[in-house]
Design a protein around this motif. Sequence first.
Motif, PDB file in Angstrom:
ATOM      1  N   VAL A   1     -33.695 -11.979  63.927  1.00  0.00           N
ATOM      2  CA  VAL A   1     -34.717 -10.978  64.290  1.00  0.00           C
ATOM      3  C   VAL A   1     -36.103 -11.478  63.887  1.00  0.00           C
ATOM      4  N   LYS A   2     -36.201 -12.054  62.705  1.00  0.00           N
ATOM      5  CA  LYS A   2     -37.503 -12.521  62.221  1.00  0.00           C
ATOM      6  C   LYS A   2     -37.928 -13.832  62.883  1.00  0.00           C
ATOM      7  N   LEU A   3     -36.943 -14.665  63.211  1.00  0.00           N
ATOM      8  CA  LEU A   3     -37.242 -15.975  63.811  1.00  0.00           C
ATOM      9  C   LEU A   3     -36.462 -16.111  65.109  1.00  0.00           C
ATOM     10  N   PRO A   4     -36.825 -15.333  66.144  1.00  0.00           N
ATOM     11  CA  PRO A   4     -36.009 -15.297  67.371  1.00  0.00           C
ATOM     12  C   PRO A   4     -35.955 -16.624  68.128  1.00  0.00           C
ATOM     13  N   LYS A   5     -36.914 -17.493  67.912  1.00  0.00           N
ATOM     14  CA  LYS A   5     -36.935 -18.765  68.638  1.00  0.00           C
ATOM     15  C   LYS A   5     -36.490 -19.945  67.763  1.00  0.00           C
ATOM     16  N   ALA A   6     -35.971 -19.636  66.584  1.00  0.00           N
ATOM     17  CA  ALA A   6     -35.460 -20.676  65.690  1.00  0.00           C
ATOM     18  C   ALA A   6     -33.940 -20.709  65.772  1.00  0.00           C
ATOM     19  N   LEU A   7     -33.358 -21.857  65.516  1.00  0.00           N
ATOM     20  CA  LEU A   7     -31.920 -22.027  65.672  1.00  0.00           C
ATOM     21  C   LEU A   7     -31.142 -21.682  64.414  1.00  0.00           C
ATOM     22  N   LEU A   8     -31.809 -21.652  63.269  1.00  0.00           N
ATOM     23  CA  LEU A   8     -31.126 -21.566  61.988  1.00  0.00           C
ATOM     24  C   LEU A   8     -30.159 -20.388  61.889  1.00  0.00           C
ATOM     25  N   GLY A   9     -30.590 -19.209  62.308  1.00  0.00           N
ATOM     26  CA  GLY A   9     -29.725 -18.031  62.216  1.00  0.00           C
ATOM     27  C   GLY A   9     -28.482 -18.176  63.076  1.00  0.00           C
ATOM     28  N   TYR A  10     -28.642 -18.715  64.279  1.00  0.00           N
ATOM     29  CA  TYR A  10     -27.497 -18.916  65.171  1.00  0.00           C
ATOM     30  C   TYR A  10     -26.532 -19.956  64.599  1.00  0.00           C
ATOM     31  N   GLN A  11     -27.103 -21.014  64.017  1.00  0.00           N
ATOM     32  CA  GLN A  11     -26.259 -22.030  63.383  1.00  0.00           C
ATOM     33  C   GLN A  11     -25.431 -21.410  62.257  1.00  0.00           C
ATOM     34  N   ASN A  12     -26.090 -20.572  61.456  1.00  0.00           N
ATOM     35  CA  ASN A  12     -25.381 -19.889  60.376  1.00  0.00           C
ATOM     36  C   ASN A  12     -24.207 -19.085  60.915  1.00  0.00           C
ATOM     37  N   LEU A  13     -24.484 -18.290  61.957  1.00  0.00           N
ATOM     38  CA  LEU A  13     -23.435 -17.447  62.517  1.00  0.00           C
ATOM     39  C   LEU A  13     -22.264 -18.289  63.022  1.00  0.00           C
ATOM     40  N   ALA A  14     -22.577 -19.370  63.730  1.00  0.00           N
ATOM     41  CA  ALA A  14     -21.509 -20.233  64.258  1.00  0.00           C
ATOM     42  C   ALA A  14     -20.664 -20.796  63.122  1.00  0.00           C
ATOM     43  N   THR A  15     -21.312 -21.245  62.056  1.00  0.00           N
ATOM     44  CA  THR A  15     -20.590 -21.804  60.913  1.00  0.00           C
ATOM     45  C   THR A  15     -19.713 -20.748  60.247  1.00  0.00           C
ATOM     46  N   ILE A  16     -20.278 -19.566  60.055  1.00  0.00           N
ATOM     47  CA  ILE A  16     -19.526 -18.475  59.412  1.00  0.00           C
ATOM     48  C   ILE A  16     -18.303 -18.106  60.247  1.00  0.00           C
ATOM     49  N   TYR A  17     -18.503 -17.964  61.557  1.00  0.00           N
ATOM     50  CA  TYR A  17     -17.384 -17.573  62.429  1.00  0.00           C
ATOM     51  C   TYR A  17     -16.298 -18.656  62.463  1.00  0.00           C
ATOM     52  N   LEU A  18     -16.704 -19.913  62.454  1.00  0.00           N
ATOM     53  CA  LEU A  18     -15.701 -20.993  62.446  1.00  0.00           C
ATOM     54  C   LEU A  18     -14.910 -20.979  61.145  1.00  0.00           C
ATOM     55  N   GLN A  19     -15.606 -20.732  60.030  1.00  0.00           N
ATOM     56  CA  GLN A  19     -14.932 -20.717  58.736  1.00  0.00           C
ATOM     57  C   GLN A  19     -14.003 -19.523  58.579  1.00  0.00           C
ATOM     58  N   THR A  20     -14.232 -18.485  59.368  1.00  0.00           N
ATOM     59  CA  THR A  20     -13.387 -17.285  59.280  1.00  0.00           C
ATOM     60  C   THR A  20     -12.456 -17.158  60.484  1.00  0.00           C
ATOM     61  N   ASN A  21     -12.227 -18.295  61.161  1.00  0.00           N
ATOM     62  CA  ASN A  21     -11.269 -18.351  62.272  1.00  0.00           C
ATOM     63  C   ASN A  21     -11.634 -17.392  63.412  1.00  0.00           C
ATOM     64  N   ARG A  22     -12.911 -17.411  63.766  1.00  0.00           N
ATOM     65  CA  ARG A  22     -13.383 -16.623  64.912  1.00  0.00           C
ATOM     66  C   ARG A  22     -14.128 -17.544  65.876  1.00  0.00           C
ATOM     67  N   PRO A  23     -13.419 -18.504  66.468  1.00  0.00           N
ATOM     68  CA  PRO A  23     -14.086 -19.530  67.279  1.00  0.00           C
ATOM     69  C   PRO A  23     -14.821 -18.967  68.500  1.00  0.00           C
ATOM     70  N   LYS A  24     -14.295 -17.921  69.117  1.00  0.00           N
ATOM     71  CA  LYS A  24     -14.969 -17.341  70.288  1.00  0.00           C
ATOM     72  C   LYS A  24     -16.333 -16.783  69.904  1.00  0.00           C
ATOM     73  N   ASP A  25     -16.402 -16.116  68.745  1.00  0.00           N
ATOM     74  CA  ASP A  25     -17.682 -15.582  68.274  1.00  0.00           C
ATOM     75  C   ASP A  25     -18.643 -16.713  67.916  1.00  0.00           C
ATOM     76  N   ALA A  26     -18.089 -17.802  67.366  1.00  0.00           N
ATOM     77  CA  ALA A  26     -18.931 -18.957  67.025  1.00  0.00           C
ATOM     78  C   ALA A  26     -19.579 -19.526  68.278  1.00  0.00           C
ATOM     79  N   LEU A  27     -18.776 -19.708  69.317  1.00  0.00           N
ATOM     80  CA  LEU A  27     -19.305 -20.261  70.567  1.00  0.00           C
ATOM     81  C   LEU A  27     -20.303 -19.301  71.202  1.00  0.00           C
ATOM     82  N   ALA A  28     -20.032 -18.004  71.107  1.00  0.00           N
ATOM     83  CA  ALA A  28     -20.952 -17.008  71.673  1.00  0.00           C
ATOM     84  C   ALA A  28     -22.308 -17.067  70.984  1.00  0.00           C
ATOM     85  N   ALA A  29     -22.311 -17.313  69.662  1.00  0.00           N
ATOM     86  CA  ALA A  29     -23.576 -17.417  68.928  1.00  0.00           C
ATOM     87  C   ALA A  29     -24.399 -18.597  69.425  1.00  0.00           C
ATOM     88  N   LEU A  30     -23.723 -19.731  69.639  1.00  0.00           N
ATOM     89  CA  LEU A  30     -24.437 -20.911  70.139  1.00  0.00           C
ATOM     90  C   LEU A  30     -24.916 -20.702  71.574  1.00  0.00           C
TER      91      LEU A  30
END
Length: 566
Positions: free
Chosen positions: A152-181
């Motif tokens: 929300v604060k950095l809508p054009k930065a990748l960092l938040g999306y990268q975080n989400l993808a990493t978190i979802y992969l680590q918690t066995n939610r690959p579809k959500d990880a790909l959706a974040a990217l």
Amino acid sequence: MRPIVVHSVVALAALGTLIGCATAKKAKAPAAAPTAKVAVTNAPLTKDEMEKRVEALARFAAGVSGELREQPDEALDQFYKSVLADPTNEPLAIDVARRLIRKKESEKAIEILSKCAEQRSATGFVDALLGIAYQQAGKTDLAIAASRKAIVKLPKALLGYQNLATIYLQTNRPKDALAALDEAAALGVTEINFLLELGEAYRNYVSVQPRQFESVKAKVMATIEAAAKLDPKGQNLIFRLAELFSFAGEYKRAAELYVKLLERFPNQAILRNRIVELYLRANDLKAAQAQLDALVRDQPTNPLAHYFLGAIAAEQKNWEKAIEFYTKTIQLNEGAKQEFEPVYYDLAGVHITNDDAEEALKLLEMARKKFKATFLLEFYSALAHSRSKDYAASIKHFTAAELLAKRDEPERLTALFFFQVGTAYERHKDFKQAENYFRQSLKLAPDFAEALNYLGYMWAERGENLTEAKAMIEKAVKQEPENAAFLDSMAWVLFKLNQPKAALEYQLKALKHQKEPDATLHDHLGDIYAALKQPDQARAQWEHALTIEPSEAIQKKLKAAVPAKP
């Protein structure tokens, strides 16, 4: 001494914050974090605020002192306490939190980042790092919330999306990880670092979900093609782009980017090595050889260059050249701290293919004295003994290879491996074990034509399991309808099933498609003609078989056959 340049820069930023007062002018963004704004107010500091800032400054100075005395733990503790005293110092908070996360002290990192995030001037970088700390602490929901806040604060930065993808992969939610990217990709950002980082994030996703490569490849290509259009000039940017093209399987595109770097840095041998590897993967042998020739001119004693030249010669079936280059590789590498083991097996493989099992075995004996027993050492020893028709020794080494693979490299136990073991057992007349290994091969690869044909023919030759043999050979012929060996097998199993008329059709096709004279094909055709009561044709085929290869069995057939009509 540990370098303190970064901390000196942060110190300058911190001083401006720590000693601010009612008359302070608007501070510049700290050099350590250009997007972080320091909270500055014209309101006078309260006594408590002033005491906190003084404490923060003192703690910071103590931290710098700890760095100078090479006491990193003491320094980190003082910096941590400095941030607690003044959480408005975002650059210092981010630096300290990163160190704490590296040390797995996630609760401390969460403590200072939470305080920093409460400040009205806090940027999305704080929330993004807070998300990482929460995930390290196992607080997944809070990690996702902090990462979303960063977006929300950095809508054009990748960092938040990268975080989400990493978190979802680590918690066995690959579809959500790909959706974040994919959400990040949909932003349409055309900045080079954003695009490269997005491509790298997709690559990280595939490293965790390798079966999804094909479904992700188009997205990766769209991202890196957009990056390529920006024509990056920096060495690191070109390197990253090249590696992404390599990841996507575009090896030639990757090599071409490295060639541009090589033009700028001609003395970087590591670049030329990578170019060669990429051209080889792209199967552009001519381009790879051009690079290798240049490398050998510049570094005539480089063993790796000779090794790759040997690989190219082997690919081109130029066995003499392959042997020359591989042998040179061994000579140049002799006495090195870590000798290049794979070349021994590659050279042994060339000797075996070149029908020189004796040289292969000599080389493998040298390798046995230099290196510990491995799957490849035993495997190539088995192949060499098979080529010299010492099937008992071959089986011994195949067994050793299988045991080593089960222990160390189970991925080596492929359908092809089991097929090769089966052929050794068949030639050693141990048909039960041969069948066992052929079945293991077909269990892994049910459509493996060579194994289907070999097992089917073995049964047909022995008059066993003829119905199953016919079904197997039919599958092989369907895949390769002009394969002379498969057609011969089909004819032979039909012959064994007392269907000589049907067998004749397949045997004639086999002879039509043979690439070189084969005595067995003519022998079989003679047997089929004999079964069809055509003795003259039978004699003609057996006699022709003898012109190709002597055979006592065929001689007996001719003696027992009805004499040809005058």
